[in-house]
Design a protein around this motif. Sequence first.
Motif, PDB file in Angstrom:
ATOM      1  N   GLY A  18       0.773  -1.229   0.031  1.00  6.96           N
ATOM      2  CA  GLY A  18      -0.199  -0.028   0.199  1.00  6.96           C
ATOM      3  C   GLY A  18       0.885   1.243   0.135  1.00  6.96           C
ATOM      4  O   GLY A  18       1.958   1.371   0.451  1.00  6.96           O
ATOM      5  N   ARG A  19       0.244   2.373  -0.419  1.00  7.88           N
ATOM      6  CA  ARG A  19       0.859   3.575  -0.639  1.00  7.88           C
ATOM      7  C   ARG A  19      -0.215   4.674  -0.788  1.00  7.88           C
ATOM      8  O   ARG A  19      -1.139   4.490  -1.318  1.00  7.88           O
ATOM      9  N   GLU A  20       0.233   5.892  -0.318  1.00  7.27           N
ATOM     10  CA  GLU A  20      -0.525   6.962  -0.376  1.00  7.27           C
ATOM     11  C   GLU A  20       0.274   7.812  -1.409  1.00  7.27           C
ATOM     12  O   GLU A  20       1.384   8.193  -1.201  1.00  7.27           O
ATOM     13  N   LEU A  21      -0.757   8.571  -2.376  1.00  4.47           N
ATOM     14  CA  LEU A  21       0.084   9.309  -3.504  1.00  4.47           C
ATOM     15  C   LEU A  21      -0.415  10.793  -3.400  1.00  4.47           C
ATOM     16  O   LEU A  21      -1.610  11.016  -3.096  1.00  4.47           O
ATOM     17  N   ALA A  22       0.606  11.557  -3.404  1.00  6.37           N
ATOM     18  CA  ALA A  22       0.452  12.978  -3.318  1.00  6.37           C
ATOM     19  C   ALA A  22      -0.226  13.493  -4.656  1.00  6.37           C
ATOM     20  O   ALA A  22      -0.994  14.471  -4.875  1.00  6.37           O
ATOM     21  N   ASP A  23       0.174  12.691  -5.813  1.00  8.84           N
ATOM     22  CA  ASP A  23       0.078  13.069  -7.132  1.00  8.84           C
ATOM     23  C   ASP A  23      -0.370  11.851  -7.929  1.00  8.84           C
ATOM     24  O   ASP A  23       0.485  10.816  -8.023  1.00  8.84           O
ATOM     25  N   PRO A  24      -1.672  11.659  -8.538  1.00  6.24           N
ATOM     26  CA  PRO A  24      -1.688  10.437  -9.413  1.00  6.24           C
ATOM     27  C   PRO A  24      -0.999   9.940 -10.217  1.00  6.24           C
ATOM     28  O   PRO A  24      -0.843   8.768 -10.867  1.00  6.24           O
ATOM     29  N   ALA A  25      -0.064  11.082 -10.924  1.00  4.21           N
ATOM     30  CA  ALA A  25       0.850  10.754 -11.881  1.00  4.21           C
ATOM     31  C   ALA A  25       1.806   9.709 -11.314  1.00  4.21           C
ATOM     32  O   ALA A  25       2.442   9.100 -12.062  1.00  4.21           O
ATOM     33  N   GLU A  26       2.039   9.366  -9.958  1.00  8.17           N
ATOM     34  CA  GLU A  26       2.927   8.518  -9.668  1.00  8.17           C
ATOM     35  C   GLU A  26       2.671   7.149 -10.021  1.00  8.17           C
ATOM     36  O   GLU A  26       3.587   6.414  -9.944  1.00  8.17           O
ATOM     37  N   LEU A  27       1.314   6.839 -10.363  1.00 11.09           N
ATOM     38  CA  LEU A  27       0.807   5.658 -10.880  1.00 11.09           C
ATOM     39  C   LEU A  27       1.816   5.200 -11.995  1.00 11.09           C
ATOM     40  O   LEU A  27       1.934   3.943 -12.156  1.00 11.09           O
ATOM     41  N   ALA A  28       2.308   6.227 -12.688  1.00 10.19           N
ATOM     42  CA  ALA A  28       3.026   5.587 -13.864  1.00 10.19           C
ATOM     43  C   ALA A  28       4.233   4.788 -13.566  1.00 10.19           C
ATOM     44  O   ALA A  28       4.933   4.105 -14.301  1.00 10.19           O
TER      45      ALA A  28
END
Length: 301
Positions: free
Chosen positions: A98-108
Amino acid sequence: MTRRIGCDHCPGSHSGARPCLASATAKARSWLLIEHPGPWPERIENLTGPAPIVDALHAALAAGVRPQLIRRPGRRRRTPPLHVYTGHSADDDAWLEGRELADPAELAGLDLAAVAAGRRPGFGDPVTDPVLLVCTHGRRNACCARTGAPLARHLASRFGASVWETTHVGGDRYAANLVCLPHALYYGDLGPDEATAAVEAYLKGQVAPLRLRGRAGRPEPVQAAEHFVREHSGIFEIGGVTVESVTGTSQYEAVVRARRNRYRVIFDSVAQADPCGSECRENLETYIVRDITLLNEAALV
């Protein structure tokens, strides 16, 4: 004598009594869960934004990873950070990260090929607590929202941050549906008491036989053989029963290990009446056990 074993008290939201055994989705072994407050389209592949989440959903589908949109029961959070989980529900090495993303672009940066292969991608931290998904996807089926939303709120009051609402998990006719990850145990037609019992059993490393649909990622006949032996033997530890082989097409023969014993199981697939109307697109097959025989080691040589 023919016996009908399983969820005979599992009526489903659309009709009278109907069995729900061996109805967990057979194709989901790897998972990508992305927090998205909604609204959710009828099919998540038609989501229009944010673009990085849309791209991740399509990449997951192409890689053979099951994507689910998730959100907290009750109040909707519309700003980052967003929770993301990846996982694999293998028999002997089920895991979640699990992880929290500050920016959805991190999904790349997520290696979906590794997730599909059952390898931990290192995209997040290991998750030791279960993730509990309750389908509330009203645009897919109104019963999922009507029955799932209050169930999600109930479970959240008991089990806190482990509980998420989610998009379609399969088997709308069994709403309310619960999926327990990382082992991908499916339960259907749940009320608060049955759902609480299922989660409490999961926290102890067990399955709860009442309302159990099966374990995702396994063919339906494998789910059925495991189900019949669990009820016959009374063994409910998650790893306590292993299906070693299944042969057949409409009548099946399986060899199943339950701790130190092996059983031969003979069972049939039968069609159920369509409770959803002629447009129902879901699998309406169920299974009837014909015989369960204890085998000794010599009989298997």
